[in-house]
Design a protein around this motif. Structure first.
Motif, short mmCIF file in Angstrom:
data_model
loop_
_atom_site.label_atom_id
_atom_site.label_comp_id
_atom_site.label_asym_id
_atom_site.label_seq_id
_atom_site.Cartn_x
_atom_site.Cartn_y
_atom_site.Cartn_z
N VAL A 31 80.44 48.33 -0.12
CA VAL A 31 80.03 47.33 0.83
C VAL A 31 79.35 48.34 1.95
CG1 VAL A 31 80.95 45.87 2.57
CG2 VAL A 31 82.23 46.05 0.47
N ILE A 32 78.07 47.84 2.48
CA ILE A 32 77.61 48.47 3.69
C ILE A 32 77.98 47.47 4.86
CG2 ILE A 32 75.35 48.91 4.92
CD1 ILE A 32 74.53 50.40 2.44
N LEU A 33 78.57 47.85 5.79
CA LEU A 33 79.07 46.88 6.96
C LEU A 33 78.41 47.17 8.07
CD1 LEU A 33 81.41 45.04 8.02
CD2 LEU A 33 82.83 47.14 8.40
N VAL A 34 77.75 46.03 8.45
CA VAL A 34 76.88 46.40 9.86
C VAL A 34 77.53 45.29 11.07
CG1 VAL A 34 74.67 46.44 10.91
CG2 VAL A 34 74.87 46.97 8.38
N ASP A 35 77.87 45.87 12.21
CA ASP A 35 78.29 45.02 13.38
C ASP A 35 78.17 45.88 14.28
OD1 ASP A 35 80.11 42.00 13.47
OD2 ASP A 35 79.52 43.22 15.18
N ASP A 36 77.50 45.35 15.57
CA ASP A 36 77.54 46.08 16.80
C ASP A 36 79.00 46.07 17.80
OD1 ASP A 36 77.16 43.37 17.13
OD2 ASP A 36 76.21 43.51 19.11
N GLU A 37 79.82 45.49 17.02
CA GLU A 37 81.21 45.49 17.63
C GLU A 37 82.04 46.26 17.03
OE1 GLU A 37 83.32 41.83 19.43
OE2 GLU A 37 81.16 41.12 19.00
N GLN A 38 82.63 47.31 17.57
CA GLN A 38 83.70 48.31 16.75
C GLN A 38 84.74 47.57 16.52
OE1 GLN A 38 83.42 52.09 17.23
NE2 GLN A 38 85.12 51.79 15.73
N SER A 39 85.15 46.54 17.30
CA SER A 39 86.54 45.94 16.92
C SER A 39 86.23 45.10 15.44
CB SER A 39 87.13 44.94 17.83
OG SER A 39 86.33 44.11 18.09
N ARG A 87 81.25 51.49 3.91
CA ARG A 87 80.55 52.60 5.06
C ARG A 87 79.99 51.25 6.29
NH1 ARG A 87 75.77 56.70 3.03
NH2 ARG A 87 75.46 57.39 5.52
N ASP A 88 80.27 51.97 7.40
CA ASP A 88 79.94 50.83 8.29
C ASP A 88 78.71 51.65 9.37
OD1 ASP A 88 81.37 52.60 9.66
OD2 ASP A 88 83.14 51.23 10.11
N PHE A 89 78.04 50.78 9.82
CA PHE A 89 77.05 51.06 10.91
C PHE A 89 76.94 50.21 12.10
CE2 PHE A 89 75.51 52.21 6.50
CZ PHE A 89 75.17 53.50 6.92
N ASP A 90 76.74 50.57 13.09
CA ASP A 90 76.66 49.79 14.44
C ASP A 90 75.29 49.15 14.37
OD1 ASP A 90 75.41 52.06 15.49
OD2 ASP A 90 76.69 52.56 16.91
N ASN A 91 74.48 49.43 13.75
CA ASN A 91 73.01 48.93 13.84
C ASN A 91 72.38 48.81 12.49
OD1 ASN A 91 70.61 51.01 13.68
ND2 ASN A 91 72.42 51.89 14.63
N ALA A 92 71.46 47.86 12.30
CA ALA A 92 70.94 47.58 10.91
C ALA A 92 69.86 48.60 10.60
CB ALA A 92 70.10 46.39 11.11
N ARG A 93 69.21 49.24 11.65
CA ARG A 93 68.08 50.30 11.21
C ARG A 93 68.68 51.46 10.59
NH1 ARG A 93 63.37 50.21 13.24
NH2 ARG A 93 63.94 48.89 15.03
#
Ligand SMILES: Nc1ncnc2c1ncn2[C@@H]1O[C@H](COP(=O)(O)OP(=O)(O)OP(=O)(O)O)[C@@H](O)[C@H]1O
Ligand SMILES: [Mg+2]
Length: 448
Positions: free
Chosen positions: A4-12, A29-35
């Protein structure tokens, strides 16, 4: 492997989603932005994407479109807050897999993602199956024959073709070594690169080095103009060295050095050039004998035979004779603009008892003479092969066995042609169902 690639700008949001997913044994694996996330998504990504809709810079909808451009079959699940349902609906219309409302329900999220992952798995499996099928069809159209030894050989070819391993192809004259070399090239990642062949037995000994390495203008007496060697011309492609045992020993030494550093220096030149190529080679004699007799360097042999393919002689796969013959017959009829009836059962039986010292090449030329012959149809094969049939009394295949072999071939071919539909096979071969059943049992044939 990331599922799962998880993208959300909010840490919580990321933290809590991640926690639920990991509790269900999913790798995240998480990211705070789509780029940044896009940098990790490729066409063979074996997972799914879970993304927020409202994000600065690239929002969920734009993100989904960019993913679809990489592979429209990567499931994208979107998180939506109250305000962005309309956008999520639009995303679904554009091909997103599903959306989940925030605050999300942990059970729903895990269930949706597992479903999406299964779907992704199916897509990748299908794609792989399709490719394997295309590859084997690719081989089948070049390398005719479905006998057990040929099937094994084709499987080996499909298996090693995509690698960069050097392959040494061994087999008697006319067994199809060159066809195999070409198939390996076509099925490999270098298929779009150049394919060059050099028959070591066909070049004068003193030209071998210049053929392989090229030369500068005036490098030796008679060297007019410069010449690009085969090793350089095959850069990013494949070089096929035929009849390796005929390459002069000193050139073999030079070839070995070139292979060790993947660099070549043309004759008369002094700066080595880097090259990348795959080397396929062939011999129609036993390499160990050539080594003993001092015609093949042992160190070069060990460099070239990372994979050794043994092509069986035609007499060890007589089952392939009918299909090979009809393949060549069709082509010969086409080339010579003649129509021709297939050979009679007696003719085939004679072909089955022949030893084929010239292997497939001999069979191919027989088909041409068959097409061009002015003799009555049923006399052609007996005449064309007369005196060539090896009569080894005891060891020769009995007529009954030859007829059986032929019958088995006809049934097997018809089954394959009709995808195992027994009704069609019965109509095709004009036999009663019971006879067909009995024969299939007798020959160990099953519906494909
Ligand atoms: N399985 C096959 N299906 C279709 N054509 C084949 C097959 N095997 C060989 N041929 C054809 O038979 C002829 C001889 O094959 P090829 O030149 O590859 O043999 P070879 O093993 O390289 O022989 P040599 O050792 O004499 O060089 C060619 O025309 C080739 O196209
Ligand atoms: Mg050859």
């Amino acid at each position: 492997m990331t599922q799962v690639i998880l993208v959300d700008d909010e840490q919580s949001v990321r933290d809590s989603a991640r926690q639920w997913l990991e509790l269900s044994d999913l790798t995240v694996r998480d990211f705070d932005n789509a780029r940044d996330a896009l940098g990790c998504i490729t066409r063979d990504f074996a997972g799914i994407v879970l993304s927020d809709v409202k994000m600065p810079d690239i929002d969920g909808l734009a993100f989904q479109k960019k993913i679809a451009r990489i592979d429209p079959h990567i499931p994208v699940v979107l998180f939506t807050g109250h305000g962005d349902i309309a956008m999520a609906v639009e995303a679904i219309r554009a091909g997103a897999y599903d959306f989940l409302e925030k605050p999300f329900d942990p059970e729903r999220i895990v269930e949706t993602i597992k479903r999406a992952l299964e779907k992704r798995q199916l897509v990748l499996e299908n794609r792989q199956l399709k490719k394997a099928l295309q590859d084997s069809e690719g081989i089948d159209s070049r390398l005719v024959g479905g006998s057990a030894p040929m099937r094994t050989l084709k499987r080996e070819i499909a298996n090693i073709a995509p690698t960069i391993a050097n392959v040494l192809i061994l087999g008697e004259t006319g067994t199809g070594k060159e066809v195999i070399a070409r198939s390996i090239h076509t099925l490999s990642d270098r298929g779009k690169g150049p394919y060059l062949a050099l028959n070591c037995a066909a070049i004068p000994v003193n030209m071998a080095e210049s053929e392989l390495f090229g030369h500068k203008s005036g490098a030796f007496t008679g060297a007019q103009g410069k010449r690009v060697g085969k090793l350089e011309a095959a850069n990013n492609g494949t070089l096929f060295l035929d009849e390796l045992g005929s390459m002069p020993m000193d050139v073999q030494g030079k070839l070995l050095r070139a292979l060790e550093c993947m660099e070549i220096t043309p004759l008369g030149g002094n700066t080595p050039r880097p090259v990348q190529f795959r080397l396929l080679s062939a011999m129609n004699e036993d390499p160990r004998k050539a080594i003993e007799e001092g015609r093949l360097r042992e160190d070069l042999y060990f460099r070239l035979n990372t994979v050794e393919l043994l092509v069986p002689p035609l007499r060890e796969r007589k089952e392939d004779i009918p299909i090979l013959f009809s393949f060549f017959l069709e082509r010969a009829a086409d080339v010579y603009g003649r129509t021709v009836e297939p050979p009679t059962a007696e003719s085939l039986a004679i072909m089955m008892s022949h030893d084929w010292p010239g292997n497939v090449r001999e069979l191919k030329s027989l088909s041409e003479r068959f097409v061009l012959s002015s003799l009555p149809h049923e006399e052609r094969i007996p005449k064309l092969l007369s005196g060539k049939v090896v009569d080894r009394r005891e060891s020769a295949v009995a007529l009954r066995d030859q007829v059986n072999l032929f019958e088995r071939h006809l049934i097997k071919e018809s089954l394959a042609r009709h995808d195992g539909n027994v009704k069609d096979v019965i109509a095709d071969l004009r036999v009663p169902r019971r006879t067909l059943n009995e024969k299939m049992a007798k020959y160990g044939l099953k519906r494909p």
